[in-house]
Design an enzyme around this catalytic site. Sequence first.
Site, short mmCIF file in Angstrom:
data_model
loop_
_atom_site.label_atom_id
_atom_site.label_comp_id
_atom_site.label_asym_id
_atom_site.label_seq_id
_atom_site.Cartn_x
_atom_site.Cartn_y
_atom_site.Cartn_z
N SER A 179 37.80 20.93 25.46
CA SER A 179 38.50 21.81 26.40
C SER A 179 39.66 22.53 25.74
CB SER A 179 39.00 21.01 27.59
OG SER A 179 39.80 19.92 27.16
N ASN A 218 44.18 10.62 31.50
CA ASN A 218 43.89 10.92 32.91
C ASN A 218 45.15 11.23 33.71
OD1 ASN A 218 41.35 10.32 32.06
ND2 ASN A 218 41.09 8.46 33.27
N THR A 223 40.88 51.00 65.98
CA THR A 223 40.10 49.79 66.24
C THR A 223 38.65 50.21 66.05
OG1 THR A 223 39.88 50.24 68.60
CG2 THR A 223 41.76 48.88 67.94
N HIS A 224 37.86 49.34 65.49
CA HIS A 224 36.46 49.67 65.17
C HIS A 224 36.37 50.88 64.25
CE1 HIS A 224 35.62 46.99 68.60
NE2 HIS A 224 36.56 47.69 69.21
N SER A 242 35.72 61.08 36.39
CA SER A 242 34.30 60.77 36.20
C SER A 242 33.85 61.43 34.91
CB SER A 242 33.50 61.32 37.39
OG SER A 242 32.16 61.51 37.01
N LYS A 295 36.20 64.80 40.14
CA LYS A 295 36.50 63.50 40.75
C LYS A 295 37.83 62.90 40.29
CE LYS A 295 34.08 61.19 42.93
NZ LYS A 295 32.87 60.45 42.62
N ASN A 317 39.04 59.04 40.97
CA ASN A 317 38.57 57.81 41.63
C ASN A 317 39.67 56.76 41.73
OD1 ASN A 317 35.98 58.92 41.81
ND2 ASN A 317 35.50 58.21 39.73
N GLU A 376 39.93 49.78 43.93
CA GLU A 376 38.54 49.29 43.95
C GLU A 376 38.40 48.01 43.14
OE1 GLU A 376 35.90 53.31 44.64
OE2 GLU A 376 36.45 52.78 42.62
N TYR A 407 39.03 8.99 38.13
CA TYR A 407 38.87 10.18 37.29
C TYR A 407 37.43 10.33 36.82
CZ TYR A 407 39.10 13.46 33.44
OH TYR A 407 38.86 14.54 32.64
N GLN A 430 37.74 18.23 34.25
CA GLN A 430 38.10 19.15 33.17
C GLN A 430 37.75 20.59 33.55
OE1 GLN A 430 37.79 17.84 29.01
NE2 GLN A 430 36.26 19.44 28.77
N LYS A 470 40.32 23.66 35.21
CA LYS A 470 41.36 24.50 34.59
C LYS A 470 41.02 25.97 34.54
CE LYS A 470 42.70 20.48 32.26
NZ LYS A 470 41.56 19.84 32.97
N1 ARG Z 1 40.51 17.13 28.90
C1 ARG Z 1 40.50 16.20 29.96
C2 ARG Z 1 40.62 16.94 31.30
O1 ARG Z 1 40.85 18.06 31.29
C3 ARG Z 1 41.63 15.25 29.80
C4 ARG Z 1 41.38 13.91 30.43
C5 ARG Z 1 40.27 13.27 29.70
N2 ARG Z 1 40.13 11.90 30.02
C6 ARG Z 1 39.11 11.21 29.62
N3 ARG Z 1 39.09 9.98 29.91
N4 ARG Z 1 38.14 11.77 28.96
O2 ARG Z 1 40.46 16.36 32.34
#
Ligand code: ARG
Length: 471
Positions: free
Chosen positions: A35, A122, A167-168, A289, A295, A297, A302, A329, A334, A337
């Site tokens: 990650s 964790n 409205t509408h 365009s 044009k 735009n 948008e 956990y 992971q 993120k």
């Molecule tokens: N990269 C992991 C995450 O984003 C960190 C925690 C990992 N923990 C584990 N026991 N593998 O959640």
Amino acid sequence: MSADPPASPLEKKHEAWSGRFAEPVAEFVLRYTASVGFDRRLALADIEGSLAHAAMLAKVGVLSAQDLADIERGLAQIRGEIERGEFRWSLALEDVHLNIERRLTELVGEAGKRLHTGRSRNDQVATDLRLYLRGEIDRVRQALRGLQTALVELAARHTATIMPGFTHLQVAQPVTFGHHLLAYVEMFERDDERLRDARRRVNRLPLGAAALAGTSYPIDRDFVAQRLGFEGLCENSLDAVSDRDFAIEFVAACALIMVHVSRLAEELVLWMSPRFGFVRLPDRFTTGSSIMPQKKNPDVPELARGKSGRVIGHLVALLTLMKGQPLAYNKDNQEDKEPVFDTLDTVLDTLRAFAEMVPGIEVDAAAMRRAAAEGHPTATDLADYLVKKGVPFRDAHEAAARAVRCAAERGCDLAELPLAELRAFSPAIDADVFDVLTLEGAVAARAHAGGTAPARVAEQVARWRARLAAQ
Ligand code: ARG
């Protein structure tokens, strides 16, 4: 952080946990599970969390004063390397936590290896994400304020500018453009309330939960919470490492922001079309365009409308990510993120684009007024006028409807019918009827709290100015 040196080639063994493994993890699996490519964004939060953890371990006697000093020195250097873009991230070291820990050990030796005492990745990652989000929520709130300010200032210039209220998507009753703009200011205010509220639940400390069950060291979680500025502790270690509802709430609040922006975007697109011709956007927010030279735009609105789909998608992704997970956990987490990071980037960029675009909106007040006059939008006002003169509402409604029909046949406005002819629909009609039949009269009459009357809108502008300045 894209300027950082590339991640080093994969190494064969994973030193953080390879002790009980008979063969190295396949290279593809390392890539699949790593990650660090995205969780590097948590680096500064990770360092902050580690500093607080180490200080606590020293306070309760698990680390020596010398170890703490070494860790602080090493982490300070690492922070500098990251800020200067010099830190060498390694994919083989999986994530931001192991990358930083390994570098710390390189720099300070033994003490670096002691940092992870009494914690797990964790509780570490949950802490990092909360610390990071806390700061980012404050940035989103500030960006919201920027857009609100731009809308209030545009509204200030148009407290009495008449436009059709729909409205509408059919012309319904006249409203003031300032009033219409302030509707969005209200929406963004509720978005801000939601963020403020979510922040309280983000701002609780998971560290100390360790892998899931807590730790046998005599840790002092309150010390860590206070040092990191958390408002409280996650009170159950299993919950602390497992739930991501705080991130989901944040993304939900952002999805609503994007929905509100998207509605405003949709209106700008409509208003800008020559069929409406109500507004013009500054050239720097539009594009031409490649094939149709005439044009112009409305690309920014948008795209904002389109990008709302991304954030709504991230919300669904996170809810789905969570729903099937047993306690505590799981590595699924992971995946929390990237949706959070992309939500942040999208919302911050979108709010910025709108805050910069709104002050440049040019209004064609005459076109708005013409459109507001179409379709006898003051018919309700005629009926209300008769009711105020003692005519029962049903009869008043009927008289007004007949007057509308007459005006429509003539191709004129209600206010253009002569008094003598209007009186044919009801003898209760007097010369003062013209005060309510005009568009100006109709908006001015709606002078109660929350109404569209110019005087009320001006008051609201003043209220918002004071409120936004006080924040
Ligand atoms: N990269 C992991 C995450 O984003 C960190 C925690 C990992 N923990 C584990 N026991 N593998 O959640």
